[in-house]
Motif scaffolding. Structure first.
Motif, PDB file in Angstrom:
ATOM      1  N   GLY A 145       0.819  -1.209   0.000  1.00  0.00           N
ATOM      2  CA  GLY A 145       0.000   0.000   0.000  1.00  0.00           C
ATOM      3  C   GLY A 145       0.850   1.254   0.000  1.00  0.00           C
ATOM      4  O   GLY A 145       0.550   2.221  -0.706  1.00  0.00           O
ATOM      5  N   ALA A 146       1.920   1.244   0.788  1.00  0.00           N
ATOM      6  CA  ALA A 146       2.816   2.405   0.845  1.00  0.00           C
ATOM      7  C   ALA A 146       3.493   2.633  -0.502  1.00  0.00           C
ATOM      8  O   ALA A 146       3.643   3.775  -0.943  1.00  0.00           O
ATOM      9  N   VAL A 147       3.901   1.554  -1.159  1.00  0.00           N
ATOM     10  CA  VAL A 147       4.589   1.682  -2.449  1.00  0.00           C
ATOM     11  C   VAL A 147       3.627   2.216  -3.508  1.00  0.00           C
ATOM     12  O   VAL A 147       4.018   3.027  -4.361  1.00  0.00           O
ATOM     13  N   ARG A 148       2.356   1.787  -3.458  1.00  0.00           N
ATOM     14  CA  ARG A 148       1.373   2.302  -4.425  1.00  0.00           C
ATOM     15  C   ARG A 148       1.197   3.809  -4.275  1.00  0.00           C
ATOM     16  O   ARG A 148       1.135   4.550  -5.265  1.00  0.00           O
ATOM     17  N   THR A 149       1.103   4.265  -3.035  1.00  0.00           N
ATOM     18  CA  THR A 149       0.979   5.705  -2.806  1.00  0.00           C
ATOM     19  C   THR A 149       2.252   6.432  -3.207  1.00  0.00           C
ATOM     20  O   THR A 149       2.213   7.495  -3.846  1.00  0.00           O
ATOM     21  N   ASP A 150       3.396   5.841  -2.853  1.00  0.00           N
ATOM     22  CA  ASP A 150       4.680   6.481  -3.130  1.00  0.00           C
ATOM     23  C   ASP A 150       4.939   6.635  -4.620  1.00  0.00           C
ATOM     24  O   ASP A 150       5.497   7.653  -5.043  1.00  0.00           O
ATOM     25  N   ILE A 151       4.530   5.659  -5.423  1.00  0.00           N
ATOM     26  CA  ILE A 151       4.878   5.728  -6.849  1.00  0.00           C
ATOM     27  C   ILE A 151       4.137   6.871  -7.525  1.00  0.00           C
ATOM     28  O   ILE A 151       4.649   7.495  -8.467  1.00  0.00           O
ATOM     29  N   ILE A 152       2.939   7.192  -7.027  1.00  0.00           N
ATOM     30  CA  ILE A 152       2.208   8.330  -7.585  1.00  0.00           C
ATOM     31  C   ILE A 152       2.929   9.628  -7.243  1.00  0.00           C
ATOM     32  O   ILE A 152       3.161  10.481  -8.104  1.00  0.00           O
ATOM     33  N   LEU A 153       3.297   9.772  -5.968  1.00  0.00           N
ATOM     34  CA  LEU A 153       4.020  10.971  -5.551  1.00  0.00           C
ATOM     35  C   LEU A 153       5.403  11.036  -6.208  1.00  0.00           C
ATOM     36  O   LEU A 153       5.861  12.105  -6.609  1.00  0.00           O
ATOM     37  N   SER A 154       6.059   9.884  -6.332  1.00  0.00           N
ATOM     38  CA  SER A 154       7.383   9.855  -6.958  1.00  0.00           C
ATOM     39  C   SER A 154       7.308  10.231  -8.436  1.00  0.00           C
ATOM     40  O   SER A 154       8.201  10.918  -8.955  1.00  0.00           O
ATOM     41  N   ALA A 155       6.246   9.779  -9.113  1.00  0.00           N
ATOM     42  CA  ALA A 155       6.079  10.136 -10.525  1.00  0.00           C
ATOM     43  C   ALA A 155       5.935  11.642 -10.674  1.00  0.00           C
ATOM     44  O   ALA A 155       6.512  12.252 -11.586  1.00  0.00           O
ATOM     45  N   GLU A 156       5.185  12.253  -9.748  1.00  0.00           N
ATOM     46  CA  GLU A 156       5.025  13.701  -9.784  1.00  0.00           C
ATOM     47  C   GLU A 156       6.366  14.396  -9.512  1.00  0.00           C
ATOM     48  O   GLU A 156       6.720  15.379 -10.173  1.00  0.00           O
ATOM     49  N   ILE A 157       7.126  13.875  -8.561  1.00  0.00           N
ATOM     50  CA  ILE A 157       8.436  14.456  -8.234  1.00  0.00           C
ATOM     51  C   ILE A 157       9.365  14.395  -9.441  1.00  0.00           C
ATOM     52  O   ILE A 157      10.009  15.389  -9.804  1.00  0.00           O
ATOM     53  N   MET A 158       9.446  13.237 -10.084  1.00  0.00           N
ATOM     54  CA  MET A 158      10.376  13.096 -11.196  1.00  0.00           C
ATOM     55  C   MET A 158       9.923  13.874 -12.429  1.00  0.00           C
ATOM     56  O   MET A 158      10.748  14.371 -13.201  1.00  0.00           O
ATOM     57  N   ALA A 159       8.602  13.993 -12.609  1.00  0.00           N
ATOM     58  CA  ALA A 159       8.107  14.797 -13.732  1.00  0.00           C
ATOM     59  C   ALA A 159       8.456  16.267 -13.523  1.00  0.00           C
ATOM     60  O   ALA A 159       8.870  16.960 -14.458  1.00  0.00           O
ATOM     61  N   ILE A 160       8.290  16.755 -12.284  1.00  0.00           N
ATOM     62  CA  ILE A 160       8.662  18.137 -11.987  1.00  0.00           C
ATOM     63  C   ILE A 160      10.175  18.311 -12.131  1.00  0.00           C
ATOM     64  O   ILE A 160      10.654  19.329 -12.653  1.00  0.00           O
ATOM     65  N   ALA A 161      10.942  17.316 -11.666  1.00  0.00           N
ATOM     66  CA  ALA A 161      12.397  17.380 -11.788  1.00  0.00           C
ATOM     67  C   ALA A 161      12.802  17.495 -13.260  1.00  0.00           C
ATOM     68  O   ALA A 161      13.678  18.296 -13.619  1.00  0.00           O
ATOM     69  N   TYR A 162      12.138  16.713 -14.122  1.00  0.00           N
ATOM     70  CA  TYR A 162      12.471  16.790 -15.542  1.00  0.00           C
ATOM     71  C   TYR A 162      12.102  18.141 -16.130  1.00  0.00           C
ATOM     72  O   TYR A 162      12.836  18.703 -16.961  1.00  0.00           O
ATOM     73  N   SER A 163      10.968  18.698 -15.685  1.00  0.00           N
ATOM     74  CA  SER A 163      10.534  19.994 -16.217  1.00  0.00           C
ATOM     75  C   SER A 163      11.529  21.104 -15.879  1.00  0.00           C
ATOM     76  O   SER A 163      11.559  22.136 -16.544  1.00  0.00           O
ATOM     77  N   GLN A 164      12.341  20.889 -14.840  1.00  0.00           N
ATOM     78  CA  GLN A 164      13.325  21.899 -14.434  1.00  0.00           C
ATOM     79  C   GLN A 164      14.638  21.797 -15.213  1.00  0.00           C
ATOM     80  O   GLN A 164      15.458  22.715 -15.150  1.00  0.00           O
ATOM     81  N   VAL A 165      14.842  20.685 -15.929  1.00  0.00           N
ATOM     82  CA  VAL A 165      16.118  20.505 -16.638  1.00  0.00           C
ATOM     83  C   VAL A 165      15.940  20.385 -18.144  1.00  0.00           C
ATOM     84  O   VAL A 165      16.894  20.068 -18.845  1.00  0.00           O
ATOM     85  N   THR A 166      14.732  20.621 -18.632  1.00  0.00           N
ATOM     86  CA  THR A 166      14.537  20.597 -20.079  1.00  0.00           C
ATOM     87  C   THR A 166      15.396  21.685 -20.715  1.00  0.00           C
ATOM     88  O   THR A 166      15.496  22.798 -20.207  1.00  0.00           O
ATOM     89  N   GLY A 167      16.006  21.359 -21.825  1.00  0.00           N
ATOM     90  CA  GLY A 167      16.901  22.301 -22.483  1.00  0.00           C
ATOM     91  C   GLY A 167      18.340  22.179 -22.030  1.00  0.00           C
ATOM     92  O   GLY A 167      19.235  22.752 -22.652  1.00  0.00           O
ATOM     93  N   GLN A 168      18.578  21.440 -20.948  1.00  0.00           N
ATOM     94  CA  GLN A 168      19.942  21.214 -20.473  1.00  0.00           C
ATOM     95  C   GLN A 168      20.574  20.063 -21.265  1.00  0.00           C
ATOM     96  O   GLN A 168      19.868  19.251 -21.876  1.00  0.00           O
ATOM     97  N   PRO A 169      21.893  19.960 -21.275  1.00  0.00           N
ATOM     98  CA  PRO A 169      22.536  18.800 -21.910  1.00  0.00           C
ATOM     99  C   PRO A 169      22.031  17.502 -21.285  1.00  0.00           C
ATOM    100  O   PRO A 169      21.682  17.460 -20.103  1.00  0.00           O
ATOM    101  N   ILE A 170      21.994  16.456 -22.060  1.00  0.00           N
ATOM    102  CA  ILE A 170      21.433  15.186 -21.609  1.00  0.00           C
ATOM    103  C   ILE A 170      22.157  14.649 -20.371  1.00  0.00           C
ATOM    104  O   ILE A 170      21.536  14.067 -19.476  1.00  0.00           O
TER     105      ILE A 170
END
Length: 310
Positions: A145-170
């Motif tokens: 149950g904890a992992v199911r909740t965490d993966i939703i929050l983690s997906a949001e975290i990593m999506a926001i993280a990616y949005s902050q580095v778009t345009g940067q070198p790979i």
């Protein structure tokens, strides 16, 4: 031949220098990204302790370690590659995905607020319907149950993280996202471990062989922790509404301009500007969560299904 080899080595050295120079910005990018996802991090920290409530205290840290390990695995090997691939082939999808995640956070935040003001007595199941479950099965169920909740929050975290580095070198993108994944996972679950064991620390400090001041501090810590967990739960709920609504607002030009104008109007008072924006987003998230909840209820009524016992 030799001159060609030296020219190639010069090119490699220049490439290494450029890469090293760009990587100098990584700590700043990680710090900036971590700040952007702070609301979700607070919620993740606030939600996790409930999964070890009622379990064997000697197993608490082991359970948290299991959740943290699965969370880190999901961030590093599933969510980060997915964000990078999606950002390369379909960058237009990042904002809608972020907004969907924001809507989910608003819905979850509203559900928590609603439950605070609409508490119903629990319906006790008949003894014949009760299912026997072993401590090991209960532990596995809690971790899942904890992992199911965490993966939703983690997906949001990593999506926001990616949005902050778009345009940067790979290379920068990969390093920043991996660093954010590791740092946030260690910070969240390390703090959660401290929270769930704080009462044990308090009991140890309150033992008779310690000084009177130490015993007093230990007893105070034991009494304080339940209140702290309640406060953390409220903060987590507020963070869900605030972050979810802000993500959606930034995805809509009209509301993005409104937030920008609000910040500009209060630019001379940064603390007041931050508070006003957080309050506006929190109230907006609560309204949006209510609307989503009504839609979900209508869909449930429209779709026939089996009635389940409360």
């Amino acid at each position: 031949m030799a001159s060609g080899l030296f020219a190639l080595l010069d090119d490699v050295a220049a490439l290494v220098k450029v890469s090293a120079a760009s990587l100098d910005d990584v700590p700043a990018q990680v710090a900036k990204t971590t700040g952007k996802v702070s609301g979700i991090v607070i919620d993740d920290t606030a939600v996790t302790p409930k999964y070890v409530v009622g379990l064997d205290p000697s197993r608490e840290l082991a359970i948290i370690f299991q959740i943290a390990k699965k969370s880190l695995f999901n961030k590093l090997l599933i969510l980060t590659p997915a964000a990078l691939v999606l950002g390369y082939f379909a960058p237009w999808a990042i904002t809608p995905i972020l907004m969907l995640g924001g809507a989910y956070l608003c819905f979850e935040g509203y559900e928590k607020v609603h439950s605070l003001f609409n508490k119903h007595p629990e319906v006790q199941p008949d003894s014949a319907q009760m299912q026997t479950i072993t401590p090991e099965e209960l532990e596995q169920e809690r971790v899942a149950g904890a992992v199911r909740t965490d993966i939703i929050l983690s997906a949001e975290i990593m999506a926001i993280a990616y949005s902050q580095v778009t345009g940067q070198p790979i290379v920068n993108q990969i390093v920043v996202m991996l660093a954010v994944a590791v740092f946030i996972t260690v910070a969240v679950y390390g703090f959660v471990g401290l929270i769930v064991k704080a009462d044990d620390v308090g009991l140890h400090l309150a033992e008779a062989n310690n000084s009177a001041a130490t015993q007093k501090f230990g007893r105070g810590l034991v009494r304080f922790m339940p209140h702290f967990l309640n406060i953390l739960s409220y903060v987590g709920t507020a963070a869900m509404l605030w972050v979810g609504a802000e993500i959606i607002a930034h995805g809509i030009p009209f509301t993005a301009h409104l937030l920008h104008d609000l910040e500009e109007a209060l630019a001379s008072m940064p603390a007041v500007a931050w508070l006003a924006k957080a309050l506006a987003c929190g109230l907006g998230g609560l309204v949006l969560g209510f609307l989503i909840d009504q839609v979900v209820r209508l869909v449930k009524k429209a779709v026939p299904g089996k009635k389940t016992a409360a």
